[in-house]
Design an enzyme around this catalytic site. Structure first.
Site, short mmCIF file in Angstrom:
data_model
loop_
_atom_site.label_atom_id
_atom_site.label_comp_id
_atom_site.label_asym_id
_atom_site.label_seq_id
_atom_site.Cartn_x
_atom_site.Cartn_y
_atom_site.Cartn_z
N ALA A 22 2.83 6.24 -4.16
CA ALA A 22 2.39 7.54 -3.67
C ALA A 22 1.14 7.39 -2.80
CB ALA A 22 2.13 8.48 -4.83
N ASP A 33 -9.61 -4.92 14.57
CA ASP A 33 -8.17 -4.94 14.78
C ASP A 33 -7.63 -6.24 14.19
OD1 ASP A 33 -5.57 -5.02 15.70
OD2 ASP A 33 -6.06 -4.70 17.81
N VAL A 34 -6.79 -6.13 13.16
CA VAL A 34 -6.30 -7.34 12.50
C VAL A 34 -5.40 -8.18 13.39
CG1 VAL A 34 -6.48 -6.37 10.17
CG2 VAL A 34 -4.32 -6.13 11.45
N LYS A 69 7.85 -7.90 5.81
CA LYS A 69 7.37 -8.09 4.44
C LYS A 69 7.98 -9.34 3.80
CE LYS A 69 4.52 -4.67 4.34
NZ LYS A 69 3.07 -4.91 4.26
N SER A 121 -7.61 3.77 3.51
CA SER A 121 -6.64 4.68 2.91
C SER A 121 -5.67 3.91 2.01
CB SER A 121 -5.83 5.43 4.00
OG SER A 121 -5.05 4.52 4.74
N GLY A 122 -4.95 4.66 1.21
CA GLY A 122 -3.84 4.11 0.45
C GLY A 122 -4.20 2.97 -0.49
N ILE A 123 -3.32 1.99 -0.55
CA ILE A 123 -3.47 0.87 -1.48
C ILE A 123 -4.73 0.08 -1.19
CG2 ILE A 123 -2.46 -1.34 -2.17
CD1 ILE A 123 0.31 -0.02 -1.82
N TYR A 131 10.50 -3.67 9.40
CA TYR A 131 9.57 -3.61 8.27
C TYR A 131 10.01 -4.57 7.17
CZ TYR A 131 6.85 -1.75 4.36
OH TYR A 131 6.00 -1.62 3.28
#
Length: 263
Positions: free
Chosen positions: A203, A74-75, A173, A26-28, A169
């Protein structure tokens, strides 16, 4: 044109190379995995689940004429990431490219946040990137051909987002950005480049849920370009950092934030 001039388009060509992308469902991560295939790479798709999202990524890649393999991993598990890289190389060939996009976000006031919430996010966002990079680099070193790794960080690793209570978060990062630089220096003599991308408000499905409409408007109003990024706009930066076009870049964090961090 000088006889020695480079073929500029060829610098971005990933044909014949094997890539691994975490968070590819999903996503990026999903859009970058698709983009790498469009540039010629075969792609291992790693996510916690091999559900519809990962299947959609695989179907898109098949349509480009490239190969893919779906891997549930699982990372946060060293053994799972070692096995994912082994599977990648067994099915697609020697690993040379990697994008680590698996990550989560959640919010709570710092004074109210539970230890489980803090640690759960840190395990995925920081430990997961470390373990992914470790497994990928081990393979690249063993292959003797080097490679390129891109970690997905965030502008939240550089600034503090107005109106969002996400100390864990932001810290995760910031850690990814500095960990990327540290790995780049450890492996610079091994032919492995390590860089990060720090997206601004993007988005993704997480940011476009109906209950996020008010927050989305705030994100857009705070960004100089007055809109969020689309996931498509993360493909170019990733291809650049993975390809020979960035052969002299390592240890950099590329902001893709619509100008947000200028203010």
């Amino acid at each position: 044109m000088p006889a020695t001039a480079l073929n500029a388009p060829a610098l971005f060509d990933l044909s014949g190379r094997t890539a691994l992308v975490t968070g590819a469902g999903s996503g990026i991560g999903q859009r970058i995995a698709m983009g790498l295939a469009q540039c010629g790479a075969d792609v291992a798709l790693v996510d916690r689940r091999t559900d519809d999202g990962l299947e959609q990524t695989a179907e898109f890649i098949s349509g480009t004429g490239r190969r893919s393999v779906r891997i549930a991993a699982d990372v946060t598990s060293q053994e799972a990431m070692r096995a994912a890289v082994e599977r990648t190389e067994a099915d697609l060939g020697p690993l040379g490219l990697a994008v680590n996009a698996a990550g989560i976000a959640n919010a709570a006031p710092c004074e109210e946040m539970s230890e489980d919430q803090y640690q759960g996010l840190m395990d995925i966002n920081m430990k997961g990137v470390w373990l992914s990079c470790q497994a990928e680099a081990r393979a690249m070193i063993a292959n003797g051909k080097g490679g390129s790794i891109v970690n997905i960080a965030s502008m939240s690793g550089i600034i503090v987002n107005r109106g969002l209570n996400q100390v864990h978060y932001n810290a995760s990062k910031a850690g990814v950005i500095h960990m990327t630089k540290s790995m780049a220096m450890e492996w610079v003599g091994r032919g492995i480049r390590v860089n990060s991308i720090s997206p601004g408000y993007t988005a993704t499905p997480m940011n476009t849920r109906p209950e996020m409409v008010h927050q989305t408007k705030e994100f857009e109003s705070q960004t100089p370009m007055k809109r969020m990024a689309s996931v498509d706009e993360m493909v170019g930066p990733a291809v650049f950092l993975l390809s020979d076009a960035s052969s002299y870049c390592t240890g950099i964090d590329l902001l893709v934030d619509g100008g947000f961090c200028c203010w």
